[in-house]
Design a protein around this motif. Sequence first.
Motif, PDB file in Angstrom:
ATOM      1  N   SER A 359       1.087  -1.241  -0.093  1.00  0.00           N
ATOM      2  CA  SER A 359      -0.125  -0.130  -0.049  1.00  0.00           C
ATOM      3  C   SER A 359       0.797   1.167  -0.189  1.00  0.00           C
ATOM      4  CB  SER A 359      -1.012   0.009   1.242  1.00  0.00           C
ATOM      5  OG  SER A 359      -1.657   1.070   1.260  1.00  0.00           O
ATOM      6  N   GLY A 360       1.870   1.424   0.907  1.00  0.00           N
ATOM      7  CA  GLY A 360       2.841   2.344   0.877  1.00  0.00           C
ATOM      8  C   GLY A 360       3.489   2.572  -0.282  1.00  0.00           C
ATOM      9  N   GLY A 361       4.131   1.623  -0.856  1.00  0.00           N
ATOM     10  CA  GLY A 361       4.980   1.653  -2.121  1.00  0.00           C
ATOM     11  C   GLY A 361       4.024   2.160  -3.384  1.00  0.00           C
ATOM     12  N   LEU A 362       2.822   1.585  -3.206  1.00  0.00           N
ATOM     13  CA  LEU A 362       1.931   1.852  -4.396  1.00  0.00           C
ATOM     14  C   LEU A 362       1.496   3.326  -4.258  1.00  0.00           C
ATOM     15  CD1 LEU A 362      -0.357  -1.229  -4.676  1.00  0.00           C
ATOM     16  CD2 LEU A 362       1.278  -0.424  -6.674  1.00  0.00           C
ATOM     17  N   MET A 363       1.415   3.679  -2.984  1.00  0.00           N
ATOM     18  CA  MET A 363       0.965   5.019  -3.023  1.00  0.00           C
ATOM     19  C   MET A 363       1.836   6.320  -2.836  1.00  0.00           C
ATOM     20  SD  MET A 363      -1.940   7.055  -2.080  1.00  0.00           S
ATOM     21  CE  MET A 363      -1.564   8.574  -2.432  1.00  0.00           C
ATOM     22  N   GLY A 368       3.744  10.128  -9.891  1.00  0.00           N
ATOM     23  CA  GLY A 368       4.510  11.509  -9.756  1.00  0.00           C
ATOM     24  C   GLY A 368       3.620  12.195  -8.551  1.00  0.00           C
ATOM     25  N   ASP A 369       2.689  11.607  -8.386  1.00  0.00           N
ATOM     26  CA  ASP A 369       1.754  12.745  -7.262  1.00  0.00           C
ATOM     27  C   ASP A 369       0.698  11.667  -6.722  1.00  0.00           C
ATOM     28  OD1 ASP A 369      -0.766  12.357  -8.841  1.00  0.00           O
ATOM     29  OD2 ASP A 369      -0.006  13.786 -10.429  1.00  0.00           O
ATOM     30  N   PRO A 370       0.018  12.288  -5.564  1.00  0.00           N
ATOM     31  CA  PRO A 370      -0.797  11.425  -4.669  1.00  0.00           C
ATOM     32  C   PRO A 370      -2.076  10.657  -5.636  1.00  0.00           C
ATOM     33  CG  PRO A 370      -0.199  13.280  -3.348  1.00  0.00           C
ATOM     34  CD  PRO A 370       0.085  13.396  -4.932  1.00  0.00           C
ATOM     35  N   VAL A 371      -2.488  11.497  -6.687  1.00  0.00           N
ATOM     36  CA  VAL A 371      -3.570  10.838  -7.607  1.00  0.00           C
ATOM     37  C   VAL A 371      -2.983   9.603  -8.271  1.00  0.00           C
ATOM     38  CG1 VAL A 371      -5.159  11.580  -9.378  1.00  0.00           C
ATOM     39  CG2 VAL A 371      -4.693  13.250  -7.792  1.00  0.00           C
ATOM     40  N   GLN A 372      -2.084   9.796  -8.818  1.00  0.00           N
ATOM     41  CA  GLN A 372      -1.324   8.413  -9.413  1.00  0.00           C
ATOM     42  C   GLN A 372      -1.253   7.222  -8.614  1.00  0.00           C
ATOM     43  OE1 GLN A 372       1.819  10.062 -11.180  1.00  0.00           O
ATOM     44  NE2 GLN A 372       0.993  10.722 -13.413  1.00  0.00           N
ATOM     45  N   GLY A 373      -0.739   7.706  -7.326  1.00  0.00           N
ATOM     46  CA  GLY A 373      -0.554   6.596  -6.443  1.00  0.00           C
ATOM     47  C   GLY A 373      -1.749   6.005  -5.980  1.00  0.00           C
ATOM     48  N   TRP A 374      -2.585   6.922  -5.750  1.00  0.00           N
ATOM     49  CA  TRP A 374      -4.133   6.386  -5.481  1.00  0.00           C
ATOM     50  C   TRP A 374      -4.472   5.403  -6.453  1.00  0.00           C
ATOM     51  CZ3 TRP A 374      -6.798   5.031  -1.288  1.00  0.00           C
ATOM     52  CH2 TRP A 374      -8.305   5.272  -1.207  1.00  0.00           C
TER      53      TRP A 374
END
Length: 405
Positions: A359-363, A368-374
């Motif tokens: 979860s942390g790695g993907l997020m 490049g930003d929180p939206v892409q991680g989410w």
Amino acid sequence: MTETHLYARARRNVAVLVAAQAVLGAQLPMIFTYAGLAGQNMATNVCFATMPVTMIVLGSMLAASPISSIMQKYGRKTGFFIGALGGFLGAAISAYGLFVDSFALLLLGSLVTGIYMSSQGFFRFAAVDTAPDGFRAKAISWVMAGGLASAVIGPQLGKGFVDSFVVPFMGMYFAVMALNLIGSLLFFFLDIPTPEAPKDSKSAGRTRWEMLKTPEIAVAIICSMVSYSLMNLVMTSTPLAVVGCGFGNDDAADVVSGHVFAMFAPSFFTGHLIARFGVEKIVALGLATLAAAGVVALSGVELSNFFIALILLGVGWNFGFIGATTMLARAHTEEERGRVQGLNDMLVFGCVTLASLSSGGLMNCSGGDPVQGWTAVNIAMIPLLTLAGGALIWLVMRPAARERV
């Protein structure tokens, strides 16, 4: 013991476990909300921000089999007291880690907290220990419904204590210590007999491998693993995503509160739905609801998206996990109880550990930003949902299963 006395004892035990779920269970929403944020402040690499949550789940996985064996030999009450002690010590170590600014100690405290999380997982199994057959699904549902109170108590306590000390987040861990001390007193009122030791090897039941080869047990474990892992995968990243998208810590706490509320609110009628429509259909509904949560999460990053997605995630977990637990409970004997329940939770929390770590790695490290991680977090749900859905379809389509319909 007459049937009237059996039901009376079962209801008393359920009432105690509901209260324990409400009081002791409040610590997990608190820790899951703020531990990742504390980790993000302390970790030298933001990819490891969710490591405190991961260590809790890892501790739960490592403790599952020993706790189950202790309960099988010395009774549920002993195992639950050990769990509360683990929750107290874990919070104390974590608070000290924050005080001395040691990420390693925060992780150690989180690992010890996993002992509590593991013991809480057995509340649902303890609910059926003294329950007559017709009361089992309802007993599991009612105990899980105790988490409804924890959904309110935990985040609100967290918001009240998180900034009560100069050191950020430390006050929350002191509140957790108090919950474990107070909540452990409830276990004195449990009336669950310790299982008798088997007189010979034959009466001990099947081996773990033999049970894993049983279709109903195997599919129940797979559905439990997937339901819990996906819930944890998304929930662990949620505070980071909410704050990363420009909202505040209190907003993150409110979203998690709504999620935990949704995890347990359906429990008032999940048992009735299982009794009426069958466990397989309710598990399938749970998996479909988890998929819907992913769709909503991927459709936008407004605060309303977070709330709706996390509410759907909670409802999906409830149907999937309670259904899978009911499926497992009907597939083993009393002599096999400790063995199969410990195996189940070890596998479930092993998978949840991987989900939490991912979860942390993907997020934080997949875009490049929180939206892409989410987005990456929610797309990662697809293969696990496919696995659980395929396993459930296979179980239902088996000739033996079709003959029962």
